[in-house]
Design an enzyme around this catalytic site. Structure first.
Site, PDB file in Angstrom:
ATOM      1  N   LYS A  21     -58.149  62.188  80.852  1.00 18.25           N
ATOM      2  CA  LYS A  21     -57.001  62.215  81.766  1.00 18.25           C
ATOM      3  C   LYS A  21     -55.788  61.437  81.264  1.00 18.25           C
ATOM      4  O   LYS A  21     -54.643  61.773  81.572  1.00 18.25           O
ATOM      5  CB  LYS A  21     -57.403  61.664  83.140  1.00 18.25           C
ATOM      6  CG  LYS A  21     -58.430  62.521  83.872  1.00 18.25           C
ATOM      7  CD  LYS A  21     -57.838  63.846  84.302  1.00 18.25           C
ATOM      8  CE  LYS A  21     -58.790  64.633  85.174  1.00 18.25           C
ATOM      9  NZ  LYS A  21     -58.282  65.966  85.497  1.00 18.25           N
ATOM     10  N   SER A  81     -65.841  64.866  78.195  1.00 22.17           N
ATOM     11  CA  SER A  81     -64.558  64.576  78.827  1.00 22.17           C
ATOM     12  C   SER A  81     -64.456  63.209  79.473  1.00 22.17           C
ATOM     13  O   SER A  81     -63.356  62.714  79.684  1.00 22.17           O
ATOM     14  CB  SER A  81     -64.215  65.653  79.851  1.00 22.17           C
ATOM     15  OG  SER A  81     -65.321  65.868  80.724  1.00 22.17           O
ATOM     16  N   GLU A  91     -52.492  62.755  92.599  1.00 21.16           N
ATOM     17  CA  GLU A  91     -53.661  63.033  93.404  1.00 21.16           C
ATOM     18  C   GLU A  91     -54.853  62.712  92.524  1.00 21.16           C
ATOM     19  O   GLU A  91     -54.740  62.711  91.296  1.00 21.16           O
ATOM     20  CB  GLU A  91     -53.680  64.518  93.816  1.00 21.16           C
ATOM     21  CG  GLU A  91     -54.297  65.491  92.819  1.00 21.16           C
ATOM     22  CD  GLU A  91     -53.540  65.605  91.486  1.00 21.16           C
ATOM     23  OE1 GLU A  91     -52.353  65.223  91.424  1.00 21.16           O
ATOM     24  OE2 GLU A  91     -54.165  66.051  90.509  1.00 21.16           O
TER      25      GLU A  91
END
Lengths: 480, 325
Positions: free
Chosen positions: A167, A464, A189
């Site tokens: 991210k 991830s 968010e």
């Protein structure tokens, strides 16, 4: 910097930035790889050069390709922000100017040397890129068949990035972009909390005000991340409306943006939302795939055969896939969350079970009821618990370029444990890496995939995120 | 890419920049889809409603020197039979047009009051078919036209054509879809025109002048001028920027009629308006209509009983009407 770009794509990129009004100006180059100045090697497939020139001529190429019966990959997205019929900008009028401004800023920054340099430096020294491509020896052994044949499994270690997931690639770049736009207030968010943490992190780093919207239900199951965000100085606002999960947090973030658009930048965390977000977020994560290409070449002198990634909104998958979309000999496999099972009505398998509709600004597959209301998805992993999916994934599925499967909560937990550390008694295993529950979905799919792959097939799975945040969930299930 | 690229500076007041017309804006594309040039599929309209069109309503009011009162309520909150009664009361208490909101799970443009109303309505089982049945019964009893306010996904679910023909059949006159901007509304416009539904478009304080012109040209019935940068919900006072926005939009029309682009269209203002004083102020600034939403929704939602809510509805409507010319 163009001078240093490889001759195969150097000039077309320059032309691209100037001529194509809205195509991704980051196509094919600019995230600077550490120690790597020459861009792609000469052995880059001719199709990638073709892809670049296709993008330059935008829609025309897509139309032409369709006419000639070739798969129309064309410009992704086109100048209206569409991937085929998916994408677009379905937002209140109040946001339209901000979206336009964002896209213009993105295009301008692609030509901005200072921006590139600053971003490259931060990705290298702060985020810790490039992330390793790790040969998972014991996982490979696990999938070796009795005749000694089997695929070779590599893990792209996005879990090793600062904050523990992919991210941050997007958060860092968007924070820089926001600063250039003169916005001092950031909203985001978050589902699992990883994007929220990444956003809080970059806001602390760049001195920006940070507000993160999180579903009240998610706050409970990812308490560690809530704490981290607050520690980093962000305000975490619980969203109680609707189903109190990611979709509601996203709706609330959009409402905040509608209200504060003149002072605020919305760092959307995935390749979903209105144009230009799917393109922007993809480009900022595309470094994952670019590094993978280089690393694959170094490690085995070739390309991956199969790419595997979990899909919630689709950002880590797009980040890995994008580089290889035009290499049709590379299989793209996305794994969604099947929750309690595809027929249970409690899942988040948007691409498998969804229908086309409009959610949060984009036309894409989504989970909806007969009345067109958005339904509450379910997954044990908060990050995959989204009833929509990025429009580009919808497009890649429709044209058959990527394949999408799904894995249940149970299978994911098994996958979690498969590579879990020896701390979890029930499972021995294998690599001493605790993956996030989201990533575990991709890992679980290897059970289905590997037996079908030929000997020596190179599989790159996007690891991830790390699973520290999920340990208490896992313990809860262990005890049951 | 030679030389040093100068740092891009971004203007501090984005909304009022000229030059926000990239070639991608569909300039003048919509004029060819105007009612006068496109033949209507069904001229023998199944007139379920005795009410005039929205355009005609505004024309009549203008002749009389009046400003339209446009309430908004959410269908199904507290229940559809209350909604049905509410529509009748709003009609008989002086409303000139009524916006009816179709409850939706993810209303992006709505603040807490209308969000809560939608949630309540959905929880008690309100669905689109129920709203249509209710309208089929009540619209013939109303004298003012009804316009629906809905998000796009429920329309898409049915199919744009089916949706339009359904609402036409029960006598709905207008439609507002807040999450479909100009760029995305081609299929809506086409089907709306075919089915005699006036598709109302929104313009906001962040809409640059050139774009506002495009929206004004393409909008039907009236232009919905959003009074604030934000979602629906009562505010303490009216955004002062609104006065200059209204002036601007009126100037746009003067220019348009000068260039024979189109006849001026009525402008109705909404979002944040909740009191007679607001309504009077906005009418004084030149609005042709005033839309009041959350205030009505709150009234109905918070009342101790349906009957009480309906009584308060009547009183409130009359007070707003009294504040308008």
């Amino acid at each position: 910097m163009a001078a240093s770009a490889n001759s195969v794509i150097g000039n077309p990129i320059v032309g691209l930035a100037k001529s194509s009004p809205s195509s991704s100006a980051f196509l094919g180059a600019r995230i600077h790889l550490r120690g790597e100045r020459s861009g792609r090697s000469a052995s880059a497939s001719p199709s990638s050069a073709l892809a670049v020139s296709c993008a330059m001529s935008g829609n025309v190429a897509a139309v032409e390709a369709e006419k000639n019966g070739k798969p129309g990959l064309g410009s992704r997205p086109d100048s209206f922000g569409r991937f085929g019929r998916f994408g677009g900008k379905y937002v209140p009028e109040t946001l339209m100017y901000a979206l336009f401004e964002l896209e213009e800023a993105f295009r301008a920054l692609s030509k901005d040397e200072d921006f590139q340099k600053e971003l490259d430096g931060i990705l290298r020294d702060y985020v810790g890129r490039e992330s390793p491509l790790y040969f998972a020896e014991r996982l490979t052994e696990h999938y070796r068949r009795s005749n000694g044949e089997g695929p070779h499994i590599y893990l792209k270690r996005e879990d090793l990035n600062h904050t523990g997931a992919h991210k941050i690639n997007n958060a860092v770049a968007q924070a820089l972009l926001a600063k250039r736009l003169g916005k001092k207030r950031i909203i985001a968010e978050t589902g699992a909390g990883q994007h929220g943490v990444a956003t809080a992190t970059v806001c602390a780093r760049f001195g920006l005000e940070c507000i993160v919207y999180m579903g009240a239900q998610d706050m409970e199951r990812q308490a560690l991340n809530v704490f981290r965000m607050r520690l980093l100085g962000a305000e975490v606002r619980g969203v109680h409306s609707g189903t109190a999960t990611l979709k509601d947090a996203t709706s609330e973030a959009i409402r905040d943006w509608v209200t504060n658009v003149e002072t605020t930048h919305y760092i959307l965390g995935s390749v979903a939302g209105p144009h230009p977000y799917p393109m922007l977020v993809r480009e900022f994560h595309a470094v994952i795939g670019k590094e993978t290409r280089k690393q694959a070449l170094e490690k085995w002198g070739g390309k991956p055969d199969v790419l595997v990634a979990c899909v919630g909104g689709g950002s880590n998958a797009m980040g890995l896939f994008h580089e290889f979309v035009d290499d049709t000999d590379v299989r793209l496999v996305g794994v969604e969350a099947a929750g309690f099972g595809l027929d249970s009505g409690k899942h988040a398998a948007t691409l498998t079970k969804g229908e086309v509709g409009v959610l949060h600004g984009a036309m894409s597959y989504l989970l909806q009821d007969d009345d067109g209301q958005i339904i509450e998805p379910h997954s044990i992993s908060a990050g995959l618990d989204y009833p929509g999916v990025g429009p580009e994934h919808s497009y890649l599925k429709d044209i058959g370029r990527a394949e999408y499967f799904s894995v249940t909560d149970e299978q994911a937990l098994e996958g979690f444990f498969t590579v879990g550390s020896i701390a979890f008694k029930r499972l021995s295993r294998l690599e001493g890496i605790i993956p996030a529950l989201e990533t575990s979905h991709a890992l679980a799919y290897l059970e289905e995939l590997c037996p079908t792959l030929p000997d020596g097939a190179k599989v790159v799975l996007n690891c991830s995120g790390r699973g520290d945040k999920d340990v208490h969930t896992a313990i809860k299930h262990l005890q049951l | 890419m030679a030389g040093v690229v100068p740092k891009i500076s971004f203007p501090s007041s984005p909304a009022r920049i000229s030059g926000f017309t990239s070639p991608r804006w569909p300039t003048c594309k919509f004029t060819s889809l105007s009612r006068s040039t496109l033949s209507r599929a069904s001229l023998s309209v199944r007139r379920a409603s005795s009410a005039s069109t929205i355009s005609d309503t505004f024309s009549r009011l203008k002749e009389q020197g009046k400003v339209a009162l446009i309430p908004f309520i959410t269908a199904g909150d507290p229940d559809l039979s209350t909604t049905s009664e509410a529509l009748k009361i709003l009609d008989s208490s002086g409303s000139d047009l009524i916006e009816l909101g179709v409850p939706y799970s993810d209303p992006l443009a709505d603040g807490p009051v209308i969000q809560a109303a939608a949630t309540r309505a959905l929880e008690n089982g309100t669905n689109f078919d129920g709203v249509i049945s209710m309208l089929r019964e009540v619209i013939p009893q109303l004298s003012c036209p009804i316009s629906l306010f809905t998000y796009y996904n429920p329309i898409l679910k049915r199919g744009v054509e089916k949706f339009m023909s359904t609402i036409e059949e029960v006598g709905v006159r207008g439609l507002v879809v807040p999450d479909v901007p100009l760029e995305e509304n081609e299929s809506l416009r086409k089907e709306a025109i075919k089915h005699n539904i006036e598709l109302v478009l929104l313009s906001t304080p962040t809409t640059p002048p050139e774009r506002m012109k495009e929206i004004a040209q393409a909008s039907e019935g009236f232009i919905y001028l959003v009074a604030t940068v934000g979602v629906t919900g009562a505010r303490a006072s009216v955004n002062l920027q609104l006065q200059s926005l209204l002036q601007e939009i009126k100037e746009v029309f003067n220019l348009m009629s000068f260039c024979h682009f189109a006849t001026p269209k009525p402008v109705a203002v909404g979002f944040g308006i909740s009191k007679p004083e607001h309504v009077k102020q906005v009418a004084g600034w030149g609005a042709d209509g005033v839309i009041v939403g959350s205030a009505f929704v709150k009234l109905l939602g918070e009342a101790k009983s349906s009957d009480e809510g309906l009584k308060q509805l009547e009183t409130f409507t009359r007070s707003l009407k009294a504040a308008l010319p």
